[in-house]
Design an enzyme around this catalytic site. Structure first.
Site, short mmCIF file in Angstrom:
data_model
loop_
_atom_site.label_atom_id
_atom_site.label_comp_id
_atom_site.label_asym_id
_atom_site.label_seq_id
_atom_site.Cartn_x
_atom_site.Cartn_y
_atom_site.Cartn_z
N ASP A 75 1.24 -1.33 0.10
CA ASP A 75 0.02 -0.22 0.32
C ASP A 75 1.05 1.51 0.52
OD1 ASP A 75 0.77 0.11 2.09
OD2 ASP A 75 -0.92 0.18 3.44
N GLY A 76 1.80 1.46 -0.17
CA GLY A 76 2.99 3.00 -0.48
C GLY A 76 3.81 2.75 0.96
N GLU A 77 3.13 2.34 2.39
CA GLU A 77 3.65 2.53 3.65
C GLU A 77 5.56 2.09 3.35
OE1 GLU A 77 2.58 0.79 7.18
OE2 GLU A 77 0.23 2.31 6.66
N GLN B 171 6.87 27.32 1.17
CA GLN B 171 5.64 28.05 2.00
C GLN B 171 6.31 27.71 3.54
OE1 GLN B 171 2.36 24.15 1.59
NE2 GLN B 171 3.24 24.28 0.24
N ASP C 218 13.17 37.96 -11.06
CA ASP C 218 13.00 37.70 -10.16
C ASP C 218 13.68 38.74 -9.19
OD1 ASP C 218 13.46 36.50 -8.03
OD2 ASP C 218 11.72 34.86 -8.50
N LYS D 240 8.89 39.73 -11.78
CA LYS D 240 8.10 38.60 -12.47
C LYS D 240 6.82 39.11 -11.41
CE LYS D 240 8.60 34.53 -10.49
NZ LYS D 240 9.38 33.08 -10.55
N ARG E 163 3.58 36.71 -10.33
CA ARG E 163 2.97 35.36 -10.14
C ARG E 163 1.33 35.34 -9.63
NH1 ARG E 163 5.06 29.98 -10.22
NH2 ARG E 163 6.60 30.18 -11.07
N ASP F 128 19.07 31.80 -10.93
CA ASP F 128 17.74 31.33 -10.15
C ASP F 128 18.00 30.25 -8.86
OD1 ASP F 128 14.80 32.04 -9.23
OD2 ASP F 128 14.13 31.28 -11.05
N THR G 55 8.79 24.10 -13.89
CA THR G 55 8.29 24.22 -14.75
C THR G 55 9.08 25.11 -15.57
OG1 THR G 55 6.97 26.02 -15.17
CG2 THR G 55 5.73 23.95 -13.32
#
Ligand code: R5P
Length: 308
Positions: A34-36, A94, A171, A195, A197, A227, A232
């Site tokens: 299951d990915g654990e 973040q 930027d 820049k 965004r 940068d 992207t």
């Protein structure tokens, strides 16, 4: 000192171990259906200083969970200290609340790493210089700018005409980085693109230049765009296009972290940049590479720091 590697950037971990004249210590990482993940330290680490190398892109969530488990396993197995080398610190964009109601995801990551027992963190080119203040434990913030400066000197040759080549930040947030690089390159002139965004769609607009070099369009023949990361590729593509409109036909790009997402390969390969240099803070396997890409290694810098 024993060096362990998570699964996100083993090539870099192996290079670091080689620089330290050692091999990677064995670590079992088992993935359940299951990915654990289940992590087991199969080496003796009692009273040892240990290092774990784990980048956090791609798949930041899985890479972080794996890192938490490795640090926990090392501590439970009696390691004296655990230094985490996280060359690309995921979630760093973040680092504060941009809009009401958001989580500060980076703080959650840092608190978890500290609570599982990480003693020290080594990382590269953080998006904001304020991020180290979020840590309670010691953090070493390294930069790939000195590697870039060496490469740029090779590109421009030994006797560049003053003003021929300018540094460009894509930027305004990158201006501090550009100023440091300018000093490393005998005060090479620099400009910044403005820049914008859209925080909801992610769309960017780069259509203005911020400069106190009124003459740059007349003198500059080549731009070196720098940068912290390429995701992207749209920031870089827009910057190269804007510079062409200003009459600067040649652009070479340097970015520390090859986050490379979405259709970055088409965007970058088809952009008018003549070369794109990144580092191995994030692994770029063969199938993710493209013709214009060159990868510089930060392994020596990490090994040097670990020897301190
Ligand atoms: C943003 O402020 C960063 O410094 C990079 O310019 C950005 O993350 C690059 O993203 P993309 O390649 O998706 O334009």
């Amino acid at each position: 000192m024993k060096v362990f590697s998570g699964s996100s950037n083993k090539p870099l971990a192996e290079k670091v171990a080689r620089q330290l004249n050692t091999n990677l210590s064995p670590l079992e990482i088992f993935i359940f259906p299951d990915g654990e993940r289940r992590v087991r330290v199969s080496d003796k680490v009692v009273d040892e200083d240990t290092v774990v190398v784990q980048s956090t892109s791609p798949n930041p969530d899985t890479s972080y969970m794996e890192l938490f488990f490795i640090v926990d396993a090392l501590k439970r197995s009696g390691a004296k200290s655990v230094t985490a080398v996280v060359p690309y610190l995921g979630y760093q964009r973040q680092d504060h609340v941009f809009r009401d109601g958001e989580a500060v995801s980076l703080e959650v990551i840092i608190e978890t790493l500290e609570s599982v027992g990480m003693n020290k963190l080594i990382t590269f080119d953080l998006h904001s210089i304020k991020i180290p203040e979020l840590f309670k434990i010691p953090i070493v913030h390294l930069s790939a700018l000195s590697l870039f400066a060496e490469k740029i000197k090779e590109i421009i040759g030994h006797s560049p005409r003053p003003g021929d080549t300018i540094l460009v930040s894509p930027d305004m947030g990158g201006i501090r980085r550009i100023k440091i690089l300018s000093e490393m390159l005998s005060n090479m002139p620099f400009i910044s693109i403005v820049k914008d965004r859209d925080l909801i769609t992610g769309n960017i607009e780069s259509n203005k230049i911020d400069t106190n070099l009124p003459d740059f369009k007349r003198t500059a023949k080549r731009a070196i765009i720098v940068d912290d990361m390429i995701s992207t590729g749209r920031t870089i593509d827009a910057a190269v296009d804007l510079l062409i409109k200003q009459g600067i036909g040649e652009s070479v790009v340097f970015a520390t972290h090859p986050v490379f997402s979405n259709d970055y390969k088409n965007v970058l390969q088809n952009s008018k940049a003549s070369g794109i240099f990144v580092t191995d803070t994030i692994d770029v396997p063969e199938e993710k590479r493209f013709g214009k890409l060159e990868i510089l290694s930060v392994s020596k810098m990490i090994a040097k720091e670990l020897k301190v």
